[in-house]
Write a protein that holds these residues in place. Structure first.
Motif: not given
Length: 114
Positions: A37-44
């Motif tokens: 959703s691009r609320l956060v740039p990276r999964r980590t």
């Protein structure tokens, strides 16, 4: 007669389909949803935020493996603000950059004092 005797390829019997249970609502891990959703740039980074307790699902702290469903409320505390969003769609495949904001509805953005 078997296959070896006739020289023909084996025949497969069709099996009647098993009764299926009703389709469940799509689910996705919280960390993956935050990234897609691009609320956060990276999964980590999403995983680290969940472990730090800054991400809540329906008012409760959630770990990165928590299953997200449509209509869940997510609260994300980052960079001096709390963003609250409602999940509208849990995607079955990664959305395009243009489609990503359509996965959620922004409910509120509150500034907080650090």
């Amino acid at each position: 007669m078997g296959d070896a005797e006739t020289g023909r390829p084996g025949e497969f019997r069709r099996v009647a389909p098993s009764p299926r249970r009703p389709l469940a609502a799509p689910q996705m891990r919280l960390d993956i949803f935050l990234k897609l959703s691009r609320l956060v740039p990276r999964r980590t980074l999403a995983q680290q935020m969940c472990e730090a307790g800054v991400v809540k699902v329906n008012g409760l702290r959630a770990k990165s493996a928590h299953e997200v469903r449509a209509a869940d409320l997510l609260s994300i505390r980052q960079r001096g603000r709390i963003t609250t969003v409602r999940v509208l769609i849990v995607p079955s495949k990664p959305p395009s950059k243009r489609e990503a904001p359509s996965l959620y509805e922004t409910i509120s953005v509150e500034s907080i004092e650090i």
